[in-house]
Design a protein around this motif. Structure first.
Motif, PDB file in Angstrom:
ATOM      1  N   TRP A 225     -20.796  -2.059  -4.434  1.00  5.84           N
ATOM      2  CA  TRP A 225     -19.717  -1.085  -4.387  1.00  5.84           C
ATOM      3  C   TRP A 225     -19.704  -0.384  -3.038  1.00  5.84           C
ATOM      4  O   TRP A 225     -20.752  -0.076  -2.480  1.00  5.84           O
ATOM      5  N   GLN A 226     -18.500  -0.119  -2.530  1.00  3.87           N
ATOM      6  CA  GLN A 226     -18.328   0.642  -1.304  1.00  3.87           C
ATOM      7  C   GLN A 226     -17.274   1.719  -1.548  1.00  3.87           C
ATOM      8  O   GLN A 226     -16.270   1.472  -2.214  1.00  3.87           O
ATOM      9  N   PRO A 227     -17.481   2.923  -1.021  1.00  4.49           N
ATOM     10  CA  PRO A 227     -16.513   3.996  -1.259  1.00  4.49           C
ATOM     11  C   PRO A 227     -15.204   3.761  -0.509  1.00  4.49           C
ATOM     12  O   PRO A 227     -15.179   3.190   0.574  1.00  4.49           O
ATOM     13  N   VAL A 228     -14.103   4.208  -1.113  1.00  5.35           N
ATOM     14  CA  VAL A 228     -12.774   4.141  -0.496  1.00  5.35           C
ATOM     15  C   VAL A 228     -12.099   5.493  -0.714  1.00  5.35           C
ATOM     16  O   VAL A 228     -12.045   5.981  -1.843  1.00  5.35           O
ATOM     17  N   SER A 229     -11.608   6.095   0.347  1.00  6.54           N
ATOM     18  CA  SER A 229     -10.928   7.379   0.204  1.00  6.54           C
ATOM     19  C   SER A 229      -9.764   7.461   1.176  1.00  6.54           C
ATOM     20  O   SER A 229      -9.756   6.795   2.215  1.00  6.54           O
ATOM     21  N   ALA A 230      -8.781   8.292   0.836  1.00 11.22           N
ATOM     22  CA  ALA A 230      -7.606   8.461   1.696  1.00 11.22           C
ATOM     23  C   ALA A 230      -6.926   9.773   1.351  1.00 11.22           C
ATOM     24  O   ALA A 230      -6.957  10.221   0.199  1.00 11.22           O
ATOM     25  N   VAL A 231      -6.301  10.383   2.364  1.00  9.84           N
ATOM     26  CA  VAL A 231      -5.530  11.616   2.187  1.00  9.84           C
ATOM     27  C   VAL A 231      -4.243  11.469   2.984  1.00  9.84           C
ATOM     28  O   VAL A 231      -4.268  11.072   4.149  1.00  9.84           O
ATOM     29  N   ALA A 232      -3.109  11.781   2.349  1.00  8.66           N
ATOM     30  CA  ALA A 232      -1.812  11.661   3.038  1.00  8.66           C
ATOM     31  C   ALA A 232      -0.831  12.661   2.441  1.00  8.66           C
ATOM     32  O   ALA A 232      -1.086  13.279   1.396  1.00  8.66           O
ATOM     33  N   GLY A 233       0.317  12.798   3.099  1.00 10.73           N
ATOM     34  CA  GLY A 233       1.322  13.747   2.658  1.00 10.73           C
ATOM     35  C   GLY A 233       2.073  13.322   1.419  1.00 10.73           C
ATOM     36  O   GLY A 233       2.678  14.146   0.737  1.00 10.73           O
ATOM     37  N   ASN A 234       2.070  12.016   1.114  1.00 10.95           N
ATOM     38  CA  ASN A 234       2.720  11.531  -0.100  1.00 10.95           C
ATOM     39  C   ASN A 234       1.913  10.380  -0.684  1.00 10.95           C
ATOM     40  O   ASN A 234       1.027   9.821  -0.018  1.00 10.95           O
ATOM     41  N   ALA A 235       2.221  10.034  -1.921  1.00  9.14           N
ATOM     42  CA  ALA A 235       1.439   9.029  -2.633  1.00  9.14           C
ATOM     43  C   ALA A 235       1.552   7.654  -1.992  1.00  9.14           C
ATOM     44  O   ALA A 235       0.568   6.907  -1.909  1.00  9.14           O
ATOM     45  N   ALA A 236       2.757   7.300  -1.527  1.00  2.23           N
ATOM     46  CA  ALA A 236       2.955   5.976  -0.924  1.00  2.23           C
ATOM     47  C   ALA A 236       2.094   5.812   0.323  1.00  2.23           C
ATOM     48  O   ALA A 236       1.466   4.760   0.529  1.00  2.23           O
ATOM     49  N   ASP A 237       2.057   6.844   1.181  1.00  3.41           N
ATOM     50  CA  ASP A 237       1.241   6.754   2.396  1.00  3.41           C
ATOM     51  C   ASP A 237      -0.247   6.740   2.068  1.00  3.41           C
ATOM     52  O   ASP A 237      -1.038   6.078   2.761  1.00  3.41           O
ATOM     53  N   ALA A 238      -0.638   7.462   1.029  1.00  6.54           N
ATOM     54  CA  ALA A 238      -2.044   7.423   0.621  1.00  6.54           C
ATOM     55  C   ALA A 238      -2.442   6.017   0.214  1.00  6.54           C
ATOM     56  O   ALA A 238      -3.527   5.527   0.579  1.00  6.54           O
ATOM     57  N   MET A 239      -1.568   5.323  -0.514  1.00  7.86           N
ATOM     58  CA  MET A 239      -1.874   3.963  -0.932  1.00  7.86           C
ATOM     59  C   MET A 239      -1.874   3.000   0.254  1.00  7.86           C
ATOM     60  O   MET A 239      -2.633   2.022   0.270  1.00  7.86           O
ATOM     61  N   ARG A 240      -1.053   3.255   1.254  1.00  2.99           N
ATOM     62  CA  ARG A 240      -1.095   2.422   2.466  1.00  2.99           C
ATOM     63  C   ARG A 240      -2.447   2.568   3.169  1.00  2.99           C
ATOM     64  O   ARG A 240      -3.002   1.581   3.675  1.00  2.99           O
ATOM     65  N   LEU A 241      -2.970   3.786   3.200  1.00  2.00           N
ATOM     66  CA  LEU A 241      -4.283   3.997   3.815  1.00  2.00           C
ATOM     67  C   LEU A 241      -5.376   3.296   3.017  1.00  2.00           C
ATOM     68  O   LEU A 241      -6.325   2.750   3.591  1.00  2.00           O
ATOM     69  N   VAL A 242      -5.253   3.313   1.695  1.00  2.00           N
ATOM     70  CA  VAL A 242      -6.219   2.592   0.855  1.00  2.00           C
ATOM     71  C   VAL A 242      -6.160   1.097   1.148  1.00  2.00           C
ATOM     72  O   VAL A 242      -7.203   0.431   1.313  1.00  2.00           O
ATOM     73  N   ALA A 243      -4.948   0.558   1.222  1.00  5.15           N
ATOM     74  CA  ALA A 243      -4.790  -0.867   1.536  1.00  5.15           C
ATOM     75  C   ALA A 243      -5.391  -1.190   2.904  1.00  5.15           C
ATOM     76  O   ALA A 243      -5.979  -2.258   3.084  1.00  5.15           O
ATOM     77  N   ASP A 244      -5.246  -0.279   3.863  1.00  2.23           N
ATOM     78  CA  ASP A 244      -5.832  -0.483   5.187  1.00  2.23           C
ATOM     79  C   ASP A 244      -7.352  -0.618   5.096  1.00  2.23           C
ATOM     80  O   ASP A 244      -7.952  -1.494   5.733  1.00  2.23           O
ATOM     81  N   VAL A 245      -7.977   0.260   4.326  1.00  2.30           N
ATOM     82  CA  VAL A 245      -9.440   0.219   4.195  1.00  2.30           C
ATOM     83  C   VAL A 245      -9.883  -1.110   3.587  1.00  2.30           C
ATOM     84  O   VAL A 245     -10.805  -1.774   4.091  1.00  2.30           O
ATOM     85  N   VAL A 246      -9.207  -1.519   2.503  1.00  2.00           N
ATOM     86  CA  VAL A 246      -9.587  -2.764   1.818  1.00  2.00           C
ATOM     87  C   VAL A 246      -9.362  -3.970   2.732  1.00  2.00           C
ATOM     88  O   VAL A 246     -10.236  -4.838   2.873  1.00  2.00           O
ATOM     89  N   ALA A 247      -8.186  -4.031   3.360  1.00  2.00           N
ATOM     90  CA  ALA A 247      -7.871  -5.172   4.223  1.00  2.00           C
ATOM     91  C   ALA A 247      -8.819  -5.239   5.421  1.00  2.00           C
ATOM     92  O   ALA A 247      -9.267  -6.326   5.802  1.00  2.00           O
ATOM     93  N   ASP A 248      -9.132  -4.107   6.015  1.00  2.00           N
ATOM     94  CA  ASP A 248     -10.040  -4.102   7.170  1.00  2.00           C
ATOM     95  C   ASP A 248     -11.421  -4.633   6.791  1.00  2.00           C
ATOM     96  O   ASP A 248     -12.048  -5.369   7.562  1.00  2.00           O
ATOM     97  N   ARG A 249     -11.877  -4.269   5.600  1.00  2.00           N
ATOM     98  CA  ARG A 249     -13.212  -4.736   5.182  1.00  2.00           C
ATOM     99  C   ARG A 249     -13.205  -6.248   4.932  1.00  2.00           C
ATOM    100  O   ARG A 249     -14.141  -6.953   5.318  1.00  2.00           O
ATOM    101  N   PHE A 250     -12.166  -6.743   4.276  1.00  2.00           N
ATOM    102  CA  PHE A 250     -12.090  -8.181   4.046  1.00  2.00           C
ATOM    103  C   PHE A 250     -11.907  -8.940   5.361  1.00  2.00           C
ATOM    104  O   PHE A 250     -12.536  -9.978   5.580  1.00  2.00           O
ATOM    105  N   ALA A 251     -11.033  -8.444   6.215  1.00  2.00           N
ATOM    106  CA  ALA A 251     -10.754  -9.141   7.471  1.00  2.00           C
ATOM    107  C   ALA A 251     -11.999  -9.225   8.348  1.00  2.00           C
ATOM    108  O   ALA A 251     -12.178 -10.196   9.091  1.00  2.00           O
ATOM    109  N   SER A 252     -12.854  -8.218   8.284  1.00  2.00           N
ATOM    110  CA  SER A 252     -14.081  -8.268   9.091  1.00  2.00           C
ATOM    111  C   SER A 252     -14.971  -9.437   8.683  1.00  2.00           C
ATOM    112  O   SER A 252     -15.782  -9.920   9.475  1.00  2.00           O
ATOM    113  N   GLN A 253     -14.809  -9.929   7.448  1.00  2.00           N
ATOM    114  CA  GLN A 253     -15.576 -11.078   6.979  1.00  2.00           C
ATOM    115  C   GLN A 253     -14.831 -12.395   7.129  1.00  2.00           C
ATOM    116  O   GLN A 253     -15.438 -13.419   7.476  1.00  2.00           O
TER     117      GLN A 253
END
Length: 342
Positions: A225-253
């Motif tokens: 397990w790895q932690p994932v967190s995000a803060v944004a002005g609206n829910a849609a942008d918060a989910m985009r930040l979450v997707a960024d974290v997940v995609a960046d971790r997978f892409a690094s592999q």
């Protein structure tokens, strides 16, 4: 009805097929939908630029790619890479969308020439357990049509991440009630996720706190397990930040940055090649993989092939990419694998 239609469109764009315990072959990586004001030439040019940026991020696996100096000539002339475009309406808000498809070989070529990574179509399938605080209620999102799910699907699709939502049937409700997801009880999340046989699990909670949307969660992949967190002005942008974290971790592999060496030939023995159809399927599979530039047969001995592979990256990373598909299996002998063509 519109939300259900949009979810159907997103699913058709992003998943070609899903098999148990295997990665997903993602379509739509070289396509993007962007909002435009009208169908004028000026709006189309602006939209093409935005669409190209989205595609370069998806295929490279990194938002930083579009800041590369080496990519600026490509970004300055998006029309050169366009294969087709059309207009449609957003099923949710009826906004005008420009749909663009870029030539995959030109996108890959631009990234390679800029010495940036290329992330292939085989990508980990992510099971999403998401709890949302909606006013006084806490909801667990599933496969039903909702605006909350649209936001999650769109955020993941922008990064080329294939997702699977739970059915939330009686088995799910008993194994993992919403409060267990809200509390991020990892043992219960792992247990409830086993039936879906995904490659990864993303579990988290989304809520509005002091005028901001906060996401707190965890990503399970490769037995940790790895932690994932995000803060944004609206829910849609918060989910985009979450997707960024997940995609960046997978892409690094799994994203491959091509190495330049005098000779990167790698000898590999493959067992289980019993018929000519297996032979063809194996070579086609290897040559189509983003981590392998070429595959040549050196020797045939019964059902075993010796191949010389031209690798785009070190073998350890190449094997990580190949293992996603579960079509080759290690045998315990160095340099020897088993062909598991379905």
């Amino acid at each position: 009805m519109r939300i259900a239609a949009l979810l159907t469109v997103i699913a058709s764009l992003w998943v070609l097929w899903i098999a148990p315990a295997q990665a997903v072959s993602v379509s739509g990586l070289y396509e993007a939908n962007v909002m435009v004001e009208d169908q004028s030439d000026a709006s189309r040019r602006q939209g093409l630029g935005q669409a190209l940026q989205q595609v370069l991020v998806k295929v490279s696996g990194s938002r930083d790619a579009i800041a590369s100096k080496a990519l600026q000539p490509t970004l300055a002339d998006p029309q050169r890479l366009v294969e087709s475009f059309s207009y449609t309406r957003d099923p949710v808000d009826d906004a005008l969308l420009l749909q663009v498809r870029f030539a995959s070989h030109l996108i890959d070529q631009a990234l390679v020439q800029a010495q940036l990574p290329v992330w292939g179509r085989s990508r980990p399938l992510v099971l999403v357990w998401q709890a949302v605080e909606d006013g006084p209620l806490r909801l667990l999102l599933g496969q039903d049509a909702s605006l909350w799910r649209v936001q999650g699907d769109r955020a993941m699709a922008e990064r080329g991440l294939p997702v699977l939502w739970p059915t939330l049937d009686l088995q799910d409700e008993l194994a993992l009630p919403v409060e267990a997801v809200w509390g991020l009880f990892s043992d219960r999340i792992e247990s409830a996720s086993e039936r879906y046989r995904s490659d990864a699990v993303l579990a988290g909670r989304l809520s509005a706190v002091a005028g901001q949307w906060r996401y707190s969660g965890q990503l399970w992949h490769q037995q940790r397990w790895q932690p994932v967190s995000a803060v944004a002005g609206n829910a849609a942008d918060a989910m985009r930040l979450v997707a960024d974290v997940v995609a960046d971790r997978f892409a690094s592999q799994y994203a491959v940055r091509r190495q330049v060496t005098a000779d990167n030939g790698f000898l590999l023995l493959v067992n289980g090649v019993r018929q000519f159809a297996d032979y063809q399927a194996l070579l086609n599979y290897l040559k189509a993989n983003v981590a392998i530039d070429d595959a040549q047969v050196v020797r045939v001995d019964g059902d075993q092939l010796q191949l010389k592979l031209q690798l785009a990256a070190p073998w350890a990373q190449v094997w990580g990419v190949l293992s996603l598909d579960n079509r080759l299996q290690q045998t315990g002998q160095p340099g020897v694998v088993e062909w598991l063509n379905p």
